[in-house]
Design an enzyme around this catalytic site. Structure first.
Site, PDB file in Angstrom:
ATOM      1  N   GLY A  15     -11.994 -15.632  38.997  1.00 43.44           N
ATOM      2  CA  GLY A  15     -11.454 -16.860  38.429  1.00 43.44           C
ATOM      3  C   GLY A  15     -12.386 -18.053  38.450  1.00 43.44           C
ATOM      4  O   GLY A  15     -11.932 -19.191  38.346  1.00 43.44           O
ATOM      5  N   THR A  16     -13.688 -17.810  38.571  1.00 40.17           N
ATOM      6  CA  THR A  16     -14.613 -18.938  38.686  1.00 40.17           C
ATOM      7  C   THR A  16     -15.339 -19.283  37.390  1.00 40.17           C
ATOM      8  O   THR A  16     -16.101 -20.242  37.348  1.00 40.17           O
ATOM      9  CB  THR A  16     -15.665 -18.669  39.777  1.00 40.17           C
ATOM     10  OG1 THR A  16     -16.400 -17.476  39.445  1.00 40.17           O
ATOM     11  CG2 THR A  16     -15.011 -18.501  41.142  1.00 40.17           C
ATOM     12  N   GLY A  18     -15.254 -18.509  32.698  1.00 42.18           N
ATOM     13  CA  GLY A  18     -14.682 -17.834  31.538  1.00 42.18           C
ATOM     14  C   GLY A  18     -13.167 -17.804  31.522  1.00 42.18           C
ATOM     15  O   GLY A  18     -12.482 -18.787  31.841  1.00 42.18           O
ATOM     16  N   TYR A 150     -17.741   0.817  29.639  1.00 41.61           N
ATOM     17  CA  TYR A 150     -16.854  -0.337  29.814  1.00 41.61           C
ATOM     18  C   TYR A 150     -15.451  -0.013  29.315  1.00 41.61           C
ATOM     19  O   TYR A 150     -14.454  -0.277  30.003  1.00 41.61           O
ATOM     20  CB  TYR A 150     -17.417  -1.534  29.057  1.00 41.61           C
ATOM     21  CG  TYR A 150     -16.507  -2.747  29.078  1.00 41.61           C
ATOM     22  CD1 TYR A 150     -16.411  -3.540  30.215  1.00 41.61           C
ATOM     23  CD2 TYR A 150     -15.748  -3.091  27.958  1.00 41.61           C
ATOM     24  CE1 TYR A 150     -15.576  -4.641  30.234  1.00 41.61           C
ATOM     25  CE2 TYR A 150     -14.918  -4.192  27.970  1.00 41.61           C
ATOM     26  CZ  TYR A 150     -14.835  -4.968  29.111  1.00 41.61           C
ATOM     27  OH  TYR A 150     -14.004  -6.056  29.134  1.00 41.61           O
TER      28      TYR A 150
END
Length: 251
Positions: A15-16, A18, A150
């Site tokens: 959550g730091t 984007g 991915y």
């Protein structure tokens, strides 16, 4: 958001920056208290400044079991219990399947699938009745060259999130996933891509998206927060935030 989340407590893993930071901003701006995590110390420091006094930003790596244990201990100490857990982790690197190595496979799965799973396993016992868990996946409607591993990791997350939903429904804990399409973040979600590769990815995204544009982090965040705290009769679902890619043909 015209909602009041005062008294609500949430952890946003990844959550730091984007989309994850946008999720945390939605929560804090609506009165919630949050813990956000990220692997990069500078991003954590910047997030703490952006989010203010209702947020705690921690440097934490989901591929490290000790970091997950420390996150659980901090969440228990600060909040006691949680109303929402949002697991927004993922690394993506362009790599044609013919070039995939065991090392690159393991890197993607250790963070995107294994790390997300064991973080949730550790923190879900803190989520109280009526609470919500949200994983970030990716729209499953397109098959992008170079993104096989991915896509496989996010398919795994999608699968185990539904199983978690089935196992936790008796505890009145909901588990859902939010699936972004092409989103305008600084890296466009692909680590290590060159400026030229990102420009081409942006062009392709605008072309294949029926709405003919990229989404914004805040648009994904609103969907994720809705699933976490407002969608009280929804579990085991995936909400596509992809400009129509999964639902309609591009004109």
């Amino acid at each position: 958001m015209n909602v009041n989340f005062e008294g609500r407590r949430a952890v946003v893993v990844g959550g730091t920056h984007g989309v994850g930071l946008a999720i945390a901003e939605q929560l804090v701006n609506s009165g919630a208290r949050v813990i956000v995590t990220g692997r990069n110390e500078k991003n954590a420091e910047a997030a703490a400044c952006t989010l203010g006094t209702n947020a705690i930003a921690l440097v934490s790596d989901v591929s490290q079991p000790q970091h997950i244990a420390e996150l659980e201990a901090r969440a228990r100490e600060e909040f006691g219990s949680l109303d929402a857990l949002l697991v927004n982790v993922g690394v993506a690197e362009f790599e044609p399947f013919s070039a995939v190595t065991e090392a690159s496979w393991d890197k993607h799965f250790d963070i995107n699938a294994k790390g997300a799973f064991f973080t949730a396993k550790r923190l879900i016992p803190l989520v109280g009745a009526g609470g919500g868990v949200v994983f970030t996946t990716v729209t499953a409607a397109t098959a992008s060259p170079g993104m096989a591993v991915y896509a496989a990791t996010k398919g795994a997350v999608r699968a185990y999130a539904r199983t978690m939903a089935a196992e936790l429904v008796a505890q009145n804990v909901r588990v859902n996933t939010v699936a972004p399409g092409f989103i305008d973040t600084p890296t466009l979600g692909v680590a290590g891509a060159s400026a030229e590769e990102r420009a081409e990815l942006h062009r392709i995204g605008d072309e294949v998206t029926p709405m003919k544009r990229h989404g914004t982090p805040s648009e994904v965040a609103r969907a994720a927060v809705f699933l976490a705290l407002e969608a009280t009769f929804t579990t085991g679902a995936e909400l596509q935030v992809d400009g129509g890619i999964s639902g309609i043909d591009a004109p």
